[in-house]
Write a protein that holds these residues in place. Structure first.
Motif, PDB file in Angstrom:
ATOM      1  N   MET A   1     -11.221   0.622  12.508  1.00 37.51           N
ATOM      2  CA  MET A   1     -11.340  -0.372  11.445  1.00 37.51           C
ATOM      3  C   MET A   1     -11.771  -1.702  12.068  1.00 37.51           C
ATOM      4  SD  MET A   1      -8.575  -1.137   8.486  1.00 37.51           S
ATOM      5  CE  MET A   1      -7.392  -1.992   9.514  1.00 37.51           C
ATOM      6  N   HIS A   6     -14.926  -2.847   7.217  1.00 38.73           N
ATOM      7  CA  HIS A   6     -13.997  -3.115   6.125  1.00 38.73           C
ATOM      8  C   HIS A   6     -13.984  -4.595   5.741  1.00 38.73           C
ATOM      9  CE1 HIS A   6     -12.466   0.829   7.307  1.00 38.73           C
ATOM     10  NE2 HIS A   6     -11.756   0.849   6.210  1.00 38.73           N
ATOM     11  N   THR A  39      -9.538  12.117  -9.426  1.00 40.48           N
ATOM     12  CA  THR A  39      -9.441  10.765  -8.901  1.00 40.48           C
ATOM     13  C   THR A  39      -8.881   9.900 -10.016  1.00 40.48           C
ATOM     14  OG1 THR A  39     -11.309  11.106  -7.419  1.00 40.48           O
ATOM     15  CG2 THR A  39     -10.667   8.830  -7.874  1.00 40.48           C
ATOM     16  N   LEU A  40      -7.671   9.441  -9.839  1.00 41.22           N
ATOM     17  CA  LEU A  40      -7.008   8.684 -10.901  1.00 41.22           C
ATOM     18  C   LEU A  40      -7.461   7.239 -10.936  1.00 41.22           C
ATOM     19  CD1 LEU A  40      -3.328   9.982 -10.600  1.00 41.22           C
ATOM     20  CD2 LEU A  40      -5.004  10.529 -12.377  1.00 41.22           C
ATOM     21  N   ARG A  41      -7.723   6.685  -9.747  1.00 39.57           N
ATOM     22  CA  ARG A  41      -7.976   5.248  -9.659  1.00 39.57           C
ATOM     23  C   ARG A  41      -8.823   4.948  -8.436  1.00 39.57           C
ATOM     24  NH1 ARG A  41      -3.009   6.562  -7.804  1.00 39.57           N
ATOM     25  NH2 ARG A  41      -2.074   6.460  -9.865  1.00 39.57           N
ATOM     26  N   GLY A  42      -9.418   3.767  -8.451  1.00 42.79           N
ATOM     27  CA  GLY A  42     -10.204   3.369  -7.292  1.00 42.79           C
ATOM     28  C   GLY A  42      -9.360   2.761  -6.198  1.00 42.79           C
ATOM     29  N   ASP A  64     -13.204  -0.364   2.370  1.00 42.94           N
ATOM     30  CA  ASP A  64     -14.466  -0.060   3.045  1.00 42.94           C
ATOM     31  C   ASP A  64     -15.596  -0.889   2.428  1.00 42.94           C
ATOM     32  OD1 ASP A  64     -13.712   2.849   4.371  1.00 42.94           O
ATOM     33  OD2 ASP A  64     -12.779   2.523   2.427  1.00 42.94           O
ATOM     34  N   ARG A  67     -18.015   0.406  -0.299  1.00 44.26           N
ATOM     35  CA  ARG A  67     -17.560   0.613  -1.670  1.00 44.26           C
ATOM     36  C   ARG A  67     -17.947  -0.543  -2.592  1.00 44.26           C
ATOM     37  NH1 ARG A  67     -14.015   4.829  -2.032  1.00 44.26           N
ATOM     38  NH2 ARG A  67     -13.032   5.534  -0.117  1.00 44.26           N
ATOM     39  N   PRO A 102      -4.569  -1.128  15.027  1.00 41.46           N
ATOM     40  CA  PRO A 102      -5.424  -0.854  16.182  1.00 41.46           C
ATOM     41  C   PRO A 102      -6.237  -2.077  16.579  1.00 41.46           C
ATOM     42  CG  PRO A 102      -5.682   0.844  14.529  1.00 41.46           C
ATOM     43  CD  PRO A 102      -4.862  -0.233  13.926  1.00 41.46           C
TER      44      PRO A 102
ATOM     45  N   THR B  81      -6.449   8.570  -5.103  1.00 42.43           N
ATOM     46  CA  THR B  81      -6.918   7.186  -5.046  1.00 42.43           C
ATOM     47  C   THR B  81      -8.212   7.131  -4.230  1.00 42.43           C
ATOM     48  OG1 THR B  81      -4.683   6.291  -5.237  1.00 42.43           O
ATOM     49  CG2 THR B  81      -6.356   4.845  -4.277  1.00 42.43           C
ATOM     50  N   ASN B  83      -9.911   4.824  -2.803  1.00 41.52           N
ATOM     51  CA  ASN B  83      -9.935   4.029  -1.568  1.00 41.52           C
ATOM     52  C   ASN B  83      -9.300   4.755  -0.384  1.00 41.52           C
ATOM     53  OD1 ASN B  83     -10.679   1.458  -0.382  1.00 41.52           O
ATOM     54  ND2 ASN B  83      -8.496   1.048  -0.164  1.00 41.52           N
ATOM     55  N   HIS B  84      -8.503   5.781  -0.642  1.00 37.17           N
ATOM     56  CA  HIS B  84      -7.875   6.558   0.430  1.00 37.17           C
ATOM     57  C   HIS B  84      -8.564   7.899   0.670  1.00 37.17           C
ATOM     58  CE1 HIS B  84      -4.884   3.529   0.402  1.00 37.17           C
ATOM     59  NE2 HIS B  84      -4.105   4.020  -0.528  1.00 37.17           N
ATOM     60  N   GLN B  85      -9.578   8.207  -0.110  1.00 32.03           N
ATOM     61  CA  GLN B  85     -10.218   9.523   0.030  1.00 32.03           C
ATOM     62  C   GLN B  85     -11.162   9.555   1.228  1.00 32.03           C
ATOM     63  OE1 GLN B  85     -12.051   9.938  -3.831  1.00 32.03           O
ATOM     64  NE2 GLN B  85     -10.246  10.937  -4.724  1.00 32.03           N
ATOM     65  N   ILE B  87     -14.524  10.889   3.129  1.00 35.26           N
ATOM     66  CA  ILE B  87     -15.873  11.018   2.573  1.00 35.26           C
ATOM     67  C   ILE B  87     -16.523  12.308   3.070  1.00 35.26           C
ATOM     68  CG2 ILE B  87     -18.156   9.930   2.473  1.00 35.26           C
ATOM     69  CD1 ILE B  87     -15.852   8.459   1.009  1.00 35.26           C
ATOM     70  N   ASP B 101     -11.389   7.430   7.774  1.00 37.43           N
ATOM     71  CA  ASP B 101     -11.876   6.168   8.346  1.00 37.43           C
ATOM     72  C   ASP B 101     -10.980   5.551   9.416  1.00 37.43           C
ATOM     73  OD1 ASP B 101      -9.791   5.136   6.874  1.00 37.43           O
ATOM     74  OD2 ASP B 101     -11.006   3.734   5.694  1.00 37.43           O
ATOM     75  N   SER B 103      -8.284   4.053   8.984  1.00 33.49           N
ATOM     76  CA  SER B 103      -7.575   2.911   8.413  1.00 33.49           C
ATOM     77  C   SER B 103      -6.508   3.410   7.441  1.00 33.49           C
ATOM     78  CB  SER B 103      -8.563   1.995   7.694  1.00 33.49           C
ATOM     79  OG  SER B 103      -7.878   1.019   6.951  1.00 33.49           O
ATOM     80  N   ASP B 104      -6.942   3.865   6.282  1.00 32.58           N
ATOM     81  CA  ASP B 104      -5.961   4.296   5.283  1.00 32.58           C
ATOM     82  C   ASP B 104      -6.348   5.600   4.600  1.00 32.58           C
ATOM     83  OD1 ASP B 104      -8.089   3.424   3.813  1.00 32.58           O
ATOM     84  OD2 ASP B 104      -7.037   1.758   2.860  1.00 32.58           O
ATOM     85  N   ASP B 105      -7.379   6.268   5.063  1.00 32.10           N
ATOM     86  CA  ASP B 105      -7.759   7.546   4.449  1.00 32.10           C
ATOM     87  C   ASP B 105      -6.748   8.626   4.819  1.00 32.10           C
ATOM     88  OD1 ASP B 105      -9.951   6.273   3.498  1.00 32.10           O
ATOM     89  OD2 ASP B 105     -11.436   7.376   4.680  1.00 32.10           O
ATOM     90  N   ASN B 150       0.738   7.995   9.703  1.00 31.08           N
ATOM     91  CA  ASN B 150      -0.042   6.952  10.356  1.00 31.08           C
ATOM     92  C   ASN B 150      -1.492   7.440  10.381  1.00 31.08           C
ATOM     93  OD1 ASN B 150      -1.374   6.061  13.156  1.00 31.08           O
ATOM     94  ND2 ASN B 150      -0.108   4.425  12.373  1.00 31.08           N
ATOM     95  N   PHE B 152      -4.313   5.760  11.791  1.00 31.58           N
ATOM     96  CA  PHE B 152      -5.132   4.831  12.565  1.00 31.58           C
ATOM     97  C   PHE B 152      -6.074   5.462  13.589  1.00 31.58           C
ATOM     98  CE2 PHE B 152      -1.925   1.105  12.087  1.00 31.58           C
ATOM     99  CZ  PHE B 152      -2.321   0.949  10.785  1.00 31.58           C
ATOM    100  N   TYR B 196      -3.599   5.488  19.394  1.00 32.83           N
ATOM    101  CA  TYR B 196      -3.056   5.847  18.077  1.00 32.83           C
ATOM    102  C   TYR B 196      -3.290   7.309  17.688  1.00 32.83           C
ATOM    103  CZ  TYR B 196      -2.799   0.785  17.441  1.00 32.83           C
ATOM    104  OH  TYR B 196      -2.528  -0.545  17.595  1.00 32.83           O
ATOM    105  N   ARG B 200       3.137   8.825  15.517  1.00 34.05           N
ATOM    106  CA  ARG B 200       4.054   9.209  14.441  1.00 34.05           C
ATOM    107  C   ARG B 200       3.831  10.631  13.941  1.00 34.05           C
ATOM    108  NH1 ARG B 200       4.602   3.892  11.819  1.00 34.05           N
ATOM    109  NH2 ARG B 200       3.398   4.561  10.032  1.00 34.05           N
ATOM    110  N   PHE B 220      -0.237   3.496  22.221  1.00 33.18           N
ATOM    111  CA  PHE B 220       0.327   4.011  20.969  1.00 33.18           C
ATOM    112  C   PHE B 220       0.018   5.487  20.729  1.00 33.18           C
ATOM    113  CE2 PHE B 220       1.527   0.052  18.593  1.00 33.18           C
ATOM    114  CZ  PHE B 220       0.999  -0.883  19.458  1.00 33.18           C
TER     115      PHE B 220
END
Lengths: 102, 354
Positions: A1, A6, A39-42, A64, A67, A102, B81, B83-85, B87, B101, B103-105, B150, B152, B196, B200, B220
């Motif tokens: 990241m 991002h 997909t419920l939400r963005g 990201d 997006r 990170p 969601t 933003n967490h999917q 790609i 990604d 980050s949070d995927d 986690n 990351f 990372y 966890r 980490f």
């Protein structure tokens, strides 16, 4: 990241919730209801965001860059102008998180 | 359910040569092997599992709402969601794989029953591995490299398999070979950063001997892997940073001898051993000896380039916690501490500077 991949935001709860609803509307979410793949939400609900460690009560989110559409930035501009959404650098974002990044 | 069980085409050792899967040169022959053999509990493959919202196959750049479980158990993985999917990447863009990604995927699956001494197998574009694990019943997150909350470490997932028993080395090797033909990378030998990577992974009970010979950043990497009891003798010769690497590995008892014997980094981060073994409350006194004698054997000084003429590190402390009930520090440990201090290292054991 990274700053290249991002964008980072610190968000007032009510404003974030309004913007998330607008994102859902612009993308046609929820999508796929009644199928195996939904997909419920963005964006995640505000309650799933990590809160900034400055006791502001604001939530942190990384999104990201790919997006974003131009209309998203138009949507964001008034909230940023009013100070309800703050766009952060990666290091600002990291410093506001409790968990080491990170 | 798997197509072939262990008592079918496979020998007791899991060898499949009689089925003609490997030619005389020992090379894998595609088309004759099903990774769905051996009854995996769940199986996701980028080639056929990636579904976009609505249930159709995910196309290039689509968010992946569901990974279709290829077994009859129907333990699909989902993420609702966007933003967490992860790609989807298609064959025309180096795939198929699911890009997480770092980050949070993440995605999640739900187990109806717990797994004891099972095996997780990841085939990815950075490397492939299998490890033993215990998983409770309930919902578990995973990203491109690990089952963990986690996310990351970015990675491109080619396949994820879960078994409710321990696979043999041969069975793991078969699957690695197969997924290499699907675009996965067999080992992590080209990977520079493991920062990372398995942070966890609380369910892992063992970690495999993987190729880390190019790795220079291990910060980490296994932090909070609370179920690991031992660790393999991986190659960390180029490692420049071990900050918090095994911190809070609370079940880790045995750390191998000789781990740092060949340590020879081109440069060293300040705080290279900052909190590295902090919270390792089960570590034995023998492990402490193994760690310290090995760092001493490497001959590396606590300087920016590891030589006696380099600039002293700002934080030259080697942080270790251990279980004092396993014995007091040995004479060899004491000797190593004295020698290390002569190389500008500071040693902090159970919170006390030696």
């Amino acid at each position: 990241m990274t700053d290249e991949t991002h964008r980072y935001f610190k968000c007032d709860p009510a404003t974030y919730t309004q913007l998330a609803a607008a994102v859902d509307q612009s993308r046609g979410y929820p999508r796929g209801l009644g199928t195996r793949a939904v997909t419920l939400r963005g964006l995640p609900p505000f309650g799933e965001l990590e809160l900034a460690n400055d006791n502001s009560g604001r939530g942190l989110i990384a999104i990201d860059k790919w997006r974003f559409t131009p209309s998203d930035d138009e949507l964001l501009a008034p909230a940023i102008g009013a100070g309800l959404i703050e766009e952060l650098t990666l290091s600002e974002y990291q410093n506001l998180k409790t968990e080491i990044m990170p | 359910m798997g197509l072939i069980n262990q008592s079918g085409l496979f020998s007791g050792a899991g060898l499949v040569d009689q089925a003609g899967l490997y030619n005389e040169a020992g090379l894998y022959v595609p088309g004759s092997f099903s990774p769905l053999s051996l009854n995996p509990l769940l199986a996701y493959e980028a080639e056929s599992s990636m579904l976009a919202a609505g249930g159709g196959a995910a196309a290039q750049d689509d968010g992946i709402a569901t990974l279709d479980d290829l077994t009859a158990n129907s333990i699909d993985a989902t993420q609702t969601t966007a933003n967490h999917q992860p790609i989807a990447y298609d064959a025309a863009n180096g795939g198929p794989f699911a890009r997480f990604d770092g980050s949070d995927d993440r995605m999640s699956f739900t187990l109806a029953d717990p797994i004891t001494n099972g095996t997780v197998f990841f085939a990815t574009k950075k490397g492939s591995y299998a490890a033993n694990l215990n998983l409770a019943a309930g919902t578990h997150d995973f990203s491109g490299n690990k089952i963990s909350d986690n996310y990351f470490f970015s990675n491109d997932l080619v396949a994820l398999y879960l078994f409710d028993y321990e696979l043999s080395e041969t069975q793991i090797a078969e699957r690695k070979s197969y997924f290499v033909t699907k675009g996965a990378v067999e080992d992590y030998g080209a990977q520079n950063s493991f920062a990372y990577a398995w942070r966890r992974c609380t369910s892992l009970t063992s970690f495999p001997l993987i190729n880390t010979s190019s790795g220079n950043d291990f910060k980490f990497a296994w932090l909070d892997c609370t179920s690991l009891t031992s660790f393999p003798l991986i190659d960390i010769s180029l490692g420049r940073n071990f900050q918090l690497t095994w911190r809070n590995c609370t079940s880790l008892e045995d750390f191998p001898a000789g781990f740092f014997d060949n340590w020879n980094p081109s440069s060293i981060f300040n705080g290279v051993f900052n909190q590295t073994w902090d919270g390792c409350s089960s570590l034995t006194s023998q492990s402490v000896e193994n760690i310290l004698t090995s760092i001493d054997t490497s001959g590396i000084w606590a300087t920016n380039d590891g030589t006696s003429s380099g600039t002293t590190l700002n934080d030259p402390v080697i942080d270790i916690d251990y279980d004092v009930s396993t014995g007091s520090l040995s004479a060899a440990t004491t000797t190593a501490i004295t020698s290390l201090k002569g190389k500008d290292w500071e040693i902090n054991i159970n919170g006390t500077l030696q």
